[in-house]
Design a protein around this motif. Sequence first.
Motif: not given
Length: 94
Positions: A48-59, A89-94
């Motif tokens: 759950f913390m991974l999206p906070l640590a990774l840059p948006p381009t990696v996600v 929906p992809a923008t919401v998911l991202a």
Amino acid sequence: MHLDFIPLLISLETASAATVIAFLFGVLFARVRLNRHGSLAHLADAAFMLPLALPPTVVGLALLLVFGRSSPIGDFLSRCGATIVFTWPATVLA
């Protein structure tokens, strides 16, 4: 001069939907995680913390790899007639 407010409305809709979904999943996860301890709980915390640590381009790249047409999930969605990549929906998911 004519101002087009469609991009602003799309941004507000996306941000509102993503906020509501993140809030609901966050509260649900917190309730489930409240009394759990151990290595599996720590692994869930890290996920759950991974999206906070990774840059948006990696996600974004990871989401493209998971939901792209050549992935198993993307292929299944494509056969069902649904597509996720490059949609609202992809923008919401991202």
